[in-house]
Design a protein around this motif. Structure first.
Motif, mmCIF file in Angstrom:
data_model
loop_
_atom_site.group_PDB
_atom_site.id
_atom_site.type_symbol
_atom_site.label_atom_id
_atom_site.label_comp_id
_atom_site.label_asym_id
_atom_site.label_seq_id
_atom_site.Cartn_x
_atom_site.Cartn_y
_atom_site.Cartn_z
ATOM 1 N N LEU A 95 0.829 -1.210 0.000
ATOM 2 C CA LEU A 95 0.000 0.000 0.000
ATOM 3 C C LEU A 95 0.861 1.258 0.000
ATOM 4 O O LEU A 95 0.597 2.210 -0.745
ATOM 5 C CB LEU A 95 -0.918 0.003 1.228
ATOM 6 C CG LEU A 95 -2.089 -0.977 1.207
ATOM 7 C CD1 LEU A 95 -2.724 -1.076 2.593
ATOM 8 C CD2 LEU A 95 -3.136 -0.545 0.180
ATOM 9 N N ASN A 96 1.895 1.277 0.843
ATOM 10 C CA ASN A 96 2.766 2.447 0.936
ATOM 11 C C ASN A 96 3.505 2.684 -0.380
ATOM 12 O O ASN A 96 3.525 3.812 -0.897
ATOM 13 C CB ASN A 96 3.771 2.263 2.068
ATOM 14 C CG ASN A 96 4.697 3.452 2.224
ATOM 15 O OD1 ASN A 96 4.276 4.537 2.621
ATOM 16 N ND2 ASN A 96 5.974 3.260 1.898
ATOM 17 N N GLU A 154 -6.074 7.323 -1.564
ATOM 18 C CA GLU A 154 -6.889 6.171 -1.174
ATOM 19 C C GLU A 154 -6.026 5.067 -0.580
ATOM 20 O O GLU A 154 -6.385 4.439 0.427
ATOM 21 C CB GLU A 154 -7.660 5.657 -2.389
ATOM 22 C CG GLU A 154 -8.762 6.618 -2.861
ATOM 23 C CD GLU A 154 -9.362 6.195 -4.182
ATOM 24 O OE1 GLU A 154 -8.786 5.287 -4.836
ATOM 25 O OE2 GLU A 154 -10.395 6.773 -4.575
ATOM 26 N N ARG A 155 -4.883 4.787 -1.191
ATOM 27 C CA ARG A 155 -4.003 3.734 -0.686
ATOM 28 C C ARG A 155 -3.347 4.120 0.632
ATOM 29 O O ARG A 155 -3.219 3.292 1.540
ATOM 30 C CB ARG A 155 -2.948 3.393 -1.745
ATOM 31 C CG ARG A 155 -3.521 2.542 -2.888
ATOM 32 C CD ARG A 155 -2.623 2.547 -4.099
ATOM 33 N NE ARG A 155 -3.142 1.673 -5.150
ATOM 34 C CZ ARG A 155 -4.158 2.002 -5.949
ATOM 35 N NH1 ARG A 155 -4.765 3.172 -5.805
ATOM 36 N NH2 ARG A 155 -4.563 1.164 -6.891
ATOM 37 N N MET A 156 -2.942 5.385 0.739
ATOM 38 C CA MET A 156 -2.273 5.803 1.961
ATOM 39 C C MET A 156 -3.242 5.868 3.139
ATOM 40 O O MET A 156 -2.854 5.584 4.283
ATOM 41 C CB MET A 156 -1.584 7.156 1.768
ATOM 42 C CG MET A 156 -0.365 7.114 0.858
ATOM 43 S SD MET A 156 0.830 5.796 1.234
ATOM 44 C CE MET A 156 1.135 6.053 2.972
ATOM 45 N N ARG A 157 -4.484 6.218 2.897
ATOM 46 C CA ARG A 157 -5.465 6.215 3.989
ATOM 47 C C ARG A 157 -5.653 4.790 4.510
ATOM 48 O O ARG A 157 -5.745 4.565 5.720
ATOM 49 C CB ARG A 157 -6.805 6.794 3.520
ATOM 50 C CG ARG A 157 -6.774 8.282 3.265
ATOM 51 C CD ARG A 157 -8.120 8.803 2.800
ATOM 52 N NE ARG A 157 -8.970 9.182 3.918
ATOM 53 C CZ ARG A 157 -10.155 9.765 3.767
ATOM 54 N NH1 ARG A 157 -10.634 10.014 2.547
ATOM 55 N NH2 ARG A 157 -10.878 10.108 4.817
ATOM 56 N N GLN A 158 -5.692 3.839 3.602
ATOM 57 C CA GLN A 158 -5.821 2.450 4.028
ATOM 58 C C GLN A 158 -4.572 1.999 4.776
ATOM 59 O O GLN A 158 -4.658 1.309 5.792
ATOM 60 C CB GLN A 158 -6.068 1.535 2.821
ATOM 61 C CG GLN A 158 -6.324 0.082 3.209
ATOM 62 C CD GLN A 158 -6.620 -0.811 2.023
ATOM 63 O OE1 GLN A 158 -6.873 -0.330 0.913
ATOM 64 N NE2 GLN A 158 -6.587 -2.115 2.230
ATOM 65 N N ALA A 159 -3.395 2.407 4.289
ATOM 66 C CA ALA A 159 -2.144 2.051 4.970
ATOM 67 C C ALA A 159 -2.111 2.629 6.376
ATOM 68 O O ALA A 159 -1.660 1.973 7.321
ATOM 69 C CB ALA A 159 -0.951 2.544 4.156
ATOM 70 N N PHE A 187 0.472 3.106 14.044
ATOM 71 C CA PHE A 187 1.606 3.460 14.900
ATOM 72 C C PHE A 187 2.922 3.413 14.128
ATOM 73 O O PHE A 187 3.987 3.242 14.720
ATOM 74 C CB PHE A 187 1.659 2.535 16.117
ATOM 75 C CG PHE A 187 0.418 2.566 16.949
ATOM 76 C CD1 PHE A 187 0.167 3.623 17.803
ATOM 77 C CD2 PHE A 187 -0.525 1.554 16.855
ATOM 78 C CE1 PHE A 187 -0.989 3.672 18.561
ATOM 79 C CE2 PHE A 187 -1.691 1.585 17.606
ATOM 80 C CZ PHE A 187 -1.926 2.648 18.464
ATOM 81 N N ASN A 188 2.842 3.585 12.817
ATOM 82 C CA ASN A 188 4.030 3.614 11.964
ATOM 83 C C ASN A 188 4.244 5.043 11.486
ATOM 84 O O ASN A 188 3.569 5.508 10.569
ATOM 85 C CB ASN A 188 3.840 2.677 10.768
ATOM 86 C CG ASN A 188 5.097 2.529 9.931
ATOM 87 O OD1 ASN A 188 5.811 3.487 9.696
ATOM 88 N ND2 ASN A 188 5.364 1.319 9.463
ATOM 89 N N PRO A 189 5.171 5.795 12.112
ATOM 90 C CA PRO A 189 5.333 7.212 11.757
ATOM 91 C C PRO A 189 5.633 7.442 10.282
ATOM 92 O O PRO A 189 5.156 8.417 9.701
ATOM 93 C CB PRO A 189 6.509 7.661 12.645
ATOM 94 C CG PRO A 189 6.533 6.694 13.769
ATOM 95 C CD PRO A 189 6.077 5.387 13.195
ATOM 96 N N ARG A 190 6.408 6.556 9.678
ATOM 97 C CA ARG A 190 6.750 6.736 8.273
ATOM 98 C C ARG A 190 5.496 6.666 7.400
ATOM 99 O O ARG A 190 5.310 7.483 6.500
ATOM 100 C CB ARG A 190 7.750 5.664 7.846
ATOM 101 C CG ARG A 190 8.154 5.742 6.378
ATOM 102 C CD ARG A 190 9.100 4.610 6.034
ATOM 103 N NE ARG A 190 9.347 4.518 4.605
ATOM 104 C CZ ARG A 190 9.983 3.523 4.019
ATOM 105 N NH1 ARG A 190 10.448 2.531 4.758
ATOM 106 N NH2 ARG A 190 10.160 3.495 2.723
ATOM 107 N N ILE A 191 4.637 5.674 7.669
ATOM 108 C CA ILE A 191 3.391 5.544 6.921
ATOM 109 C C ILE A 191 2.512 6.773 7.142
ATOM 110 O O ILE A 191 1.934 7.334 6.195
ATOM 111 C CB ILE A 191 2.631 4.271 7.346
ATOM 112 C CG1 ILE A 191 3.438 3.016 7.001
ATOM 113 C CG2 ILE A 191 1.244 4.220 6.716
ATOM 114 C CD1 ILE A 191 3.578 2.749 5.535
#
Length: 553
Positions: free
Chosen positions: A457-458, A475-480, A486-490
C-alpha cells in the motif's frame, strides 16, 4: 514576550514594560534577585520556589524574562524545567531564560548549556554583570522578533526572508541569523541549501556549531561517510561538544555500525550523563549490541536522573525490567516495578507495562499461575485500547507463546510488524521468538502477511503520488494508515499525500482534519523527526491558500 513593548535604542531598554519570574528554592535568593530586577525598572515580578509553581504560572500568563536557579531542591531541577517548558511550548523563542547556578562542576553546566538557555550565570555575580547580559539578550531578541514570530506561526518561508533581512540590517547578528536560517532549512528538508549555508559560515569562521550543522545536513542527505569524517574532525577540535557525539551515533546507526554508535554515546555520556534522552538512546543501542551491563546502567540512570523529567515514560521502566530479566535478575525487575508502582498505575500504558513484565518475570521464576494472571491482565488492557512500545509488545507475544496462546501471539506480532515493517531489528526479534517456540514457519507466514500488505500500500501510494495521481495515492495511503496507525513513516507519507490531494482537487474539510490528526500522532510517536517541520509548513500553506485560520500547533 511582547517585544514591541521594548522601546529605546542600542544603549537603553525600557525594563518597566517587562514581566519577569524569579525561580529559586531559597527565599533569600528569590528576594535578592527580585530586588536586582526591580532596580533595573521591572515592576511585574513573580516568584516561584519549584518547577511545579513555574509550570502553573507560565500556563496562566506570559513572561518576558525567567531567572531560574539550577538546583531547585526536591523535584525537577532547572535543566528539567527548561526541557519541559520547551517541550510543551510553554515559552516562546522571545522569552529570555537565564539559568543561575552556584555549580562549578563542568558536567552540570555543560548539560544545561546544551539545552539552550539564553545564558547561564555562575553565582556570585554583580547586578552590573546581570544588567549587561540582559541588555545584550533583549536587544538580540528585538532584532529577531519578526523571524521568531514567523517561525512560531510555522511561516517558514517568511522566517527565512526575515533572517535574510536580519543579515542585511544587523551586521553584529549575521552569524546568529545564519545559524537560525540553517536550522530552518534543515527542518524544511532543504538540505542542499543548508549545506551551502553552513559552508559559507565555515568560510567566514570555523565555528563548531556551523560544522555540526553541516554534518547534520550531510547526514540528512544520507552522505554518511562525509558526515562521519567531519564529525570526527569537529570532536578532535572540540571534544566537549556533546551534541556532536549524538549526531555521530545517528550517522553510525545509519551505517549499521551499532558498536560505533554505542562508543559515540558512551563518550557523550562521560561528558554529560544527566541528559535523559542520551541515556535512553545509549540503553537501546547497548541492548541491541548485546551489552546488557551498559544497557542496564543506562536505563537505571534514566529512572534515577529523570525522575521528574517530561521525557520519562512507563516504557523506561519496561526497558530496565527487560534487561534485568534477560540477565536472570528477576528480583531486580520486580523491585523496579515496586519502586515505579505509583507512576505505572497512573495510566493504562503503565499498567500494561507492569502486567507484561510481571508475566515474564513469573514465568522465569517458574510461577506459572501468577504468570497466566498477569498475562490475562495485559490482554485485558490491550483489548481496551492500551498500548506499549513495540519491544514490549513483542515481549508480550513471547509470553503468549510460552503459555501456548499462539493465536494471541500471532495477532500481537502482526500488529507490531504492520507498524514496524521497515525495522530490521524488530522483525528479527519476532522471527527469533517464533524459532524459539518451534513455530518458525508459522511466524514467517505471519510476518510476510503483515508486512507485505502495508509495504504494498505504501509503495503504491508513493509511486502514484510521484505520477501525479493523488486521488489514487490518497486512497491507498489512507488504508495504509488504518492498517499501521503506529508507523510514523506511513503516517507522514499519508499526511503528505492528503495535503497534495487537497492542493490539487480543492478543499475537503474532513480530509484536512484527518491529515491534522495524523500529523499530531506523528509528533507524539516520533518527536523531532526531520520531516515534521516540512509537513507543518505544507499544512500551513494549504490553510493559507484556502483561507483557513491558523491552528495552534
Amino acid at each position: 514576550m511582547s517585544l514591541s513593548a521594548i522601546k529605546g535604542n542600542e544603549q537603553t531598554i525600557n525594563y518597566g514594560t517587562l514581566r519577569a519570574m524569579v525561580v529559586d528554592d531559597y527565599p533569600g535568593m528569590r528576594s535578592a534577585l527580585k530586588m536586582t530586577l526591580s532596580n533595573f525598572g521591572i515592576t511585574k515580578i513573580d516568584l516561584a520556589s519549584n518547577a511545579a509553581e513555574v509550570i502553573f504560572k507560565v500556563g496562566n500568563g506570559r513572561y518576558d524574562v525567567i531567572l531560574c536557579d539550577f538546583n531547585l531542591g526536591e523535584g525537577r531541577d532547572g535543566q528539567q524545567l527548561l526541557e519541559e517548558l520547551r517541550h510543551r511550548g510553554l515559552i516562546n523563542l522571545d522569552t529570555v531564560f537565564i539559568m543561575v547556578t552556584a555549580e562549578s562542576v563542568y558536567e552540570k553546566v555543560v548539560a544545561t548549556a546544551e539545552l539552550a538557555p539564553d545564558d547561564y550565570m555562575i553565582k556570585p555575580f554583580s547586578a552590573e554583570v546581570m544588567r549587561n547580559r540582559l541588555d545584550g539578550i533583549l536587544m538580540k531578541k528585538l532584532a529577531f522578533a519578526k523571524a521568531y514570530r514567523h517561525y512560531e506561526a510555522n511561516e517558514l518561508e517568511a522566517a527565512i526572508a526575515a533572517s535574510d533581512e536580519l543579515i542585511r540590517a544587523y551586521p553584529k547578528y549575521v552569524v546568529d541569523a545564519l545559524r537560525f536560517k540553517g536550522e530552518i532549512l534543515n527542518a524544511m528538508g532543504r538540505f542542499e541549501e543548508a549545506e551551502a549555508l553552513y559552508k559559507q559560515v565555515i568560510n567566514m569562521r570555523a565555528i563548531p556549531w556551523a560544522r555540526l550543522g553541516l554534518a547534520k545536513a550531510l547526514h540528512l542527505q544520507k552522505k554518511e561517510e562525509d558526515a562521519e569524517e567531519l564529525l570526527r574532525d569537529v570532536l578532535e577540535k572540540a571534544p566537549e561538544m556533546v551534541s556532536a557525539y549524538d549526531l555521530l551515533a545517528d550517522v553510525r546507526l545509519a551505517k549499521k555500525d551499532v558498536s560505533g554508535a554505542q562508543d559515540a554515546l558512551l563518550k557523550g555520556v562521560s561528558i554529560s550523563g544527566k541528559t535523559v534522552r542520551r541515556q535512553q538512546k545509549l540503553g537501546a543501542v547497548a541492548q541491541e549490541n548485546g551489552d546488557l551491563d551498559t544497557a542496564r546502567t543506562a536505563f537505571a540512570t534514566v529512572l534515577d536522573k529523570g525522575q521528574h523529567s517530561v521525557f520519562v515514560s512507563p516504557t523506561d521502566f519496561g526497558n530496565l525490567c527487560r534487561v534485568q530479566v534477560e540477565q536472570g535478575d528477576v528480583n531486580a525487575a520486580m523491585e523496579t516495578l515496586r519502586r515505579g508502582k505509583s507512576t505505572l498505575q497512573a495510566s493504562a500504558e503503565g499498567q500494561m507495562v507492569a502486567a507484561v513484565v510481571q508475566s515474564i518475570a513469573h514465568t522465569k521464576a517458574g510461577r506459572a499461575e501468577e504468570a497466566r494472571k498477569a498475562l490475562d491482565e495485559a490482554a485485558r488492557l490491550r483489548g481496551e485500547g492500551a498500548r506499549v512500545d513495540e519491544k514490549l509488545m513483542l515481549d508480550m507475544a513471547g509470553a503468549c507463546m510460552t503459555q501456548g496462546r499462539h493465536e494471541e501471539a500471532d495477532a500481537i506480532v502482526g500488529e507490531v510488524a504492520r507498524n514496524a515493517h521497515d525495522s530490521d531489528a524488530l522483525l528479527a526479534k519476532a522471527r527469533q521468538l517464533y524459532e524459539e517456540s518451534g513455530r518458525g514457519e508459522a511466524g514467517a507466514q505471519v510476518l510476510a502477511a503483515a508486512t507485505s500488505d502495508v509495504r504494498k500500500l505504501n509503495n503504491e501510494g508513493v509511486i502514484l503520488a510521484h505520477k501525479g495521481d493523488f486521488k489514487g495515492a490518497m486512497e491507498r495511503m489512507r488504508q495504509a494508515c488504518r492498517e499501521a496507525p503506529f508507523n510514523p513513516r506511513i503516517l507522514m507519507n499519508g499526511v503528505w499525500v492528503m495535503l497534495k490531494f487537497i492542493e490539487q482537487s480543492g478543499m475537503d474539510n474532513d480530509l484536512l482534519e484527518e491529515a491534522i490528526r495524523l500529523l499530531g500522532e506523528v509528533e507524539k510517536q516520533a518527536p523531532g523527526h526531520a520531516r515534521i517541520t516540512g509537513l507543518r509548513n505544507q499544512l500551513k500553506e494549504v490553510e493559507t491558500r484556502f483561507g483557513i485560520r491558523r491552528r495552534a500547533a
